[in-house]
Scaffold this motif. Structure first.
Motif, mmCIF file in Angstrom:
data_model
loop_
_atom_site.group_PDB
_atom_site.id
_atom_site.type_symbol
_atom_site.label_atom_id
_atom_site.label_comp_id
_atom_site.label_asym_id
_atom_site.label_seq_id
_atom_site.Cartn_x
_atom_site.Cartn_y
_atom_site.Cartn_z
ATOM 1 N N GLN B 3 0.859 -1.199 0.000
ATOM 2 C CA GLN B 3 0.000 0.000 0.000
ATOM 3 C C GLN B 3 0.882 1.232 0.000
ATOM 4 O OE1 GLN B 3 -0.144 -1.565 3.408
ATOM 5 N NE2 GLN B 3 -0.587 -3.331 2.147
ATOM 6 N N THR B 6 -0.856 4.254 -0.136
ATOM 7 C CA THR B 6 -1.798 4.692 0.893
ATOM 8 C C THR B 6 -1.209 5.826 1.705
ATOM 9 O OG1 THR B 6 -2.739 2.491 1.079
ATOM 10 C CG2 THR B 6 -3.166 4.016 2.873
ATOM 11 N N ASN B 8 -1.465 8.548 4.604
ATOM 12 C CA ASN B 8 -2.168 8.714 5.884
ATOM 13 C C ASN B 8 -2.097 10.156 6.340
ATOM 14 O OD1 ASN B 8 -3.554 7.892 8.213
ATOM 15 N ND2 ASN B 8 -1.630 7.844 9.366
ATOM 16 N N LYS B 44 -9.548 2.210 7.503
ATOM 17 C CA LYS B 44 -9.865 3.570 7.063
ATOM 18 C C LYS B 44 -10.837 4.174 8.065
ATOM 19 C CE LYS B 44 -11.818 6.213 3.212
ATOM 20 N NZ LYS B 44 -12.377 6.135 1.847
ATOM 21 N N THR B 45 -10.454 5.279 8.675
ATOM 22 C CA THR B 45 -11.279 5.886 9.719
ATOM 23 C C THR B 45 -12.510 6.549 9.101
ATOM 24 O OG1 THR B 45 -9.254 6.378 10.934
ATOM 25 C CG2 THR B 45 -11.269 7.484 11.665
ATOM 26 N N SER B 80 -13.943 2.461 12.158
ATOM 27 C CA SER B 80 -13.190 2.326 10.918
ATOM 28 C C SER B 80 -13.749 1.170 10.086
ATOM 29 C CB SER B 80 -11.706 2.039 11.215
ATOM 30 O OG SER B 80 -11.133 3.078 11.976
ATOM 31 N N GLU B 83 -10.056 -2.013 5.112
ATOM 32 C CA GLU B 83 -9.799 -1.819 3.691
ATOM 33 C C GLU B 83 -9.042 -2.996 3.091
ATOM 34 O OE1 GLU B 83 -11.988 0.770 3.140
ATOM 35 O OE2 GLU B 83 -10.478 1.649 1.805
ATOM 36 N N GLU B 92 -12.432 -7.572 4.427
ATOM 37 C CA GLU B 92 -12.609 -6.227 3.875
ATOM 38 C C GLU B 92 -14.076 -5.819 3.983
ATOM 39 O OE1 GLU B 92 -10.802 -6.155 -0.051
ATOM 40 O OE2 GLU B 92 -9.061 -7.193 0.788
ATOM 41 N N SER B 104 -6.430 9.320 9.410
ATOM 42 C CA SER B 104 -7.344 8.857 8.354
ATOM 43 C C SER B 104 -7.246 7.348 8.148
ATOM 44 C CB SER B 104 -7.055 9.589 7.045
ATOM 45 O OG SER B 104 -5.774 9.220 6.537
ATOM 46 N N HIS B 105 -6.085 6.764 8.415
ATOM 47 C CA HIS B 105 -5.887 5.328 8.248
ATOM 48 C C HIS B 105 -5.023 4.825 9.401
ATOM 49 C CE1 HIS B 105 -6.736 6.764 4.166
ATOM 50 N NE2 HIS B 105 -7.176 5.536 3.892
ATOM 51 N N ALA B 342 -14.140 10.391 6.930
ATOM 52 C CA ALA B 342 -14.336 9.985 5.530
ATOM 53 C C ALA B 342 -15.836 9.849 5.271
ATOM 54 C CB ALA B 342 -13.617 8.665 5.244
#
Lengths: 344, 344
Positions: B3, B6, B8, B44-45, B80, B83, B92, B104-105, B342
């Motif tokens: 990732q 990804t 954050n 993922k928050t 959360s 993901e 998932e 955020s993550h 999110a």
């Protein structure tokens, strides 16, 4: 039947104290008692108990009990002997305990007294280790303190009527017990005679540091019967989930107004929260009156077997009660304070 | 699996506040997350919870939990969505709740999160009425408060995440419930929507008198989540054997030193003694973590049936969390404060 010849000596509240009581707040009187009527008994006081709570009764501030009226006889527990009886349940010569007050004789309908527990070495023990102070010690420790073997307990006024019993019962339950007392002689007695693990002198200049050293694993139970600087030294040492039974605050009984700052309340609240502490006030006969048989059946064998020792500070003569009481509030007694009102 | 793409977003503690937190105490950062390894999940928050206890974590004063390190991610509970999963127990799309922080993550080994309760109208309720604040309300009221029908309960921050639940559960249990809140709008909501018997505005010049009038039979339970002047107004109104569960002291969280006098501690001690009051601090998951199933099985039906209502104050965007948190400490939120991190 007539007792017109029975003269009663008594101590009444002459005026309410401002701060510490003085001899002027008391007045010694002599009166003749009225005749007994059916259903009454005439009591002769042998031993009068002097206890810190009496300071509260001298004030008319709101409290859990009504104040003594001006010119009223000072309230207090005493052991008495029945001199005359017109009551079917009492016989001459019976020994009873009850709230008969600061006086040489009293007339009762029997409802404010009860027989003293059987087999006491001295009847005055019904005012101490097997009476109100002993039961205060036992119920607060067991019900609110919830003692567990291996924990650390601190109790102030450790040589006194309540503190000495708290510590000895906690030792029986397997706790590490730290006393606080005023002066080397009392501390030595607490360790050598009562068997506490240590005793810290609150008159020492380094009191807080010495208490912290004695409590190297923190404090799980603080049995509070004093307040003031002992409480302040204890708060930083409290462990998580500590319990504080609160039965007295002798250090502040004579205060007339809130002391000047800093305001210590927010710090206490923070400690209660972050350490998850329980603090709970109690009045022994109001909250636990129905558990007196449980108390007697636990305590009497300990006293008989010498596992709970008990020291009395005996003052002779009713007329000396006010000065002895003033000294009690200053910590001048050594052991449970009682007044021998009559020799037999 | 990688990732590396990804990114954050996170908010770290830039400096420790002196008194009330300011935006300077926080720093917004963006970093790339490392690769997942076996046994991990990428989260993922969706919703971040903002709660008063976080103020304590920003300080390094001794407390019940370790402080956030400087440059460390601010701690906080969040809902959360999984993901990516390299963990056999997560798939998932799963929704979880746990202390994943202001970001955020996050990457988790699964031990700091658990599935959110089934059947919630909004997953954010796992941060409120069916999460930590709701359980704080329920356990403190039931276990320490020991509510009895006909008694009077007072709770401050009555429109907030904890206070609103305390009052509604107390109503279900048959108590008379008086709220305290800041401003007319909140008070109206507390009475009209939540069904409290009355609500007193702590911004009123006559707050103490108005509280006394609303509590004409005294106070049997004061659920303490505020401290400060509400506590002061409550103390004289406490009935004998009152209980005070203590879960928070938001009014003093920003204090840097003991306020100037008078010292209110001796007066509180006297009240605890003469009224035989129990006050007890608690930390919900430390003290009652094993009773979460009992809480969920009691609260979920009340929420479903509309017996316990719940209001959220939703702020959009992680970057707005610091300002929202500063407002929370000043009472500017109206309902449980959450940040929508999110949209999906």
């Amino acid at each position: 039947m007539s007792q017109a010849s029975t003269s009663n000596q008594r101590i009444v509240l002459a005026s309410r104290p401002k701060g510490a009581p003085t001899p002027d707040n008391f007045r010694f009187e002599q009166i003749n008692l009225p005749d007994l009527v059916d259903g009454q008994i005439l009591l002769k006081t042998l031993f009068l108990s002097l206890d810190p709570y009496m300071r509260g009764r001298m004030s008319d501030a709101p409290s859990y009990a009504a104040p003594v009226e001006i010119d009223g006889v000072m309230t207090g527990g005493a052991v008495s002997r029945v001199e005359l009886s017109l009551h079917p349940k009492f016989q001459e010569g019976d020994l009873v305990v009850g709230a008969t007050g600061w006086q040489s004789h009293s007339i009762s309908d029997g409802r404010n007294v009860m027989p003293i527990p059987a087999g006491l070495p001295s009847p005055s023990m019904a005012l101490g280790v097997l009476g109100m102070p002993g039961m205060t010690a036992y119920m607060g420790l067991m019900d609110i303190g919830q003692p567990k073997a291996g924990e650390t307990l601190v109790v102030a006024a450790a040589s006194g009527a309540v503190g000495s019993v708290v510590g000895q019962v906690a030792k029986i339950k397997g706790l590490r017990v730290i006393g606080v007392a005023g002066g080397r002689e009392k501390c030595k007695y607490v360790v050598d005679e009562l068997g506490f693990d240590a005793c810290v002198d609150h008159k020492s200049a380094n009191f807080a540091e010495e208490l912290a050293q004695a409590c190297d694993k923190g404090i799980d139970i603080y049995y509070e019967n004093v307040g003031g600087k002992v409480f302040d030294a204890v708060v930083p040492l409290l462990n998580a989930k500590a319990r504080i039974p609160l039965c007295g605050l002798i250090a502040s009984y004579n205060d007339q107004q809130a002391p000047s700052g800093p305001d210590r309340l927010p710090q206490l609240q923070r400690t209660l929260l972050t350490k998850r502490v329980r603090i709970q006030g109690f009045i022994v006969f109001d909250d636990y009156g129905d558990r007196q048989p449980e108390f007697i059946s636990a305590m009497a064998p300990w006293v008989r077997d010498g596992k709970v020792k008990f020291r009395e500070d005996v003052v002779d003569g009713l007329e000396n009660a006010p000065q002895a009481f003033i000294g009690l509030l200053e910590g001048r007694n050594f052991g449970k304070l009682v007044v021998r009102v009559a020799q037999d």
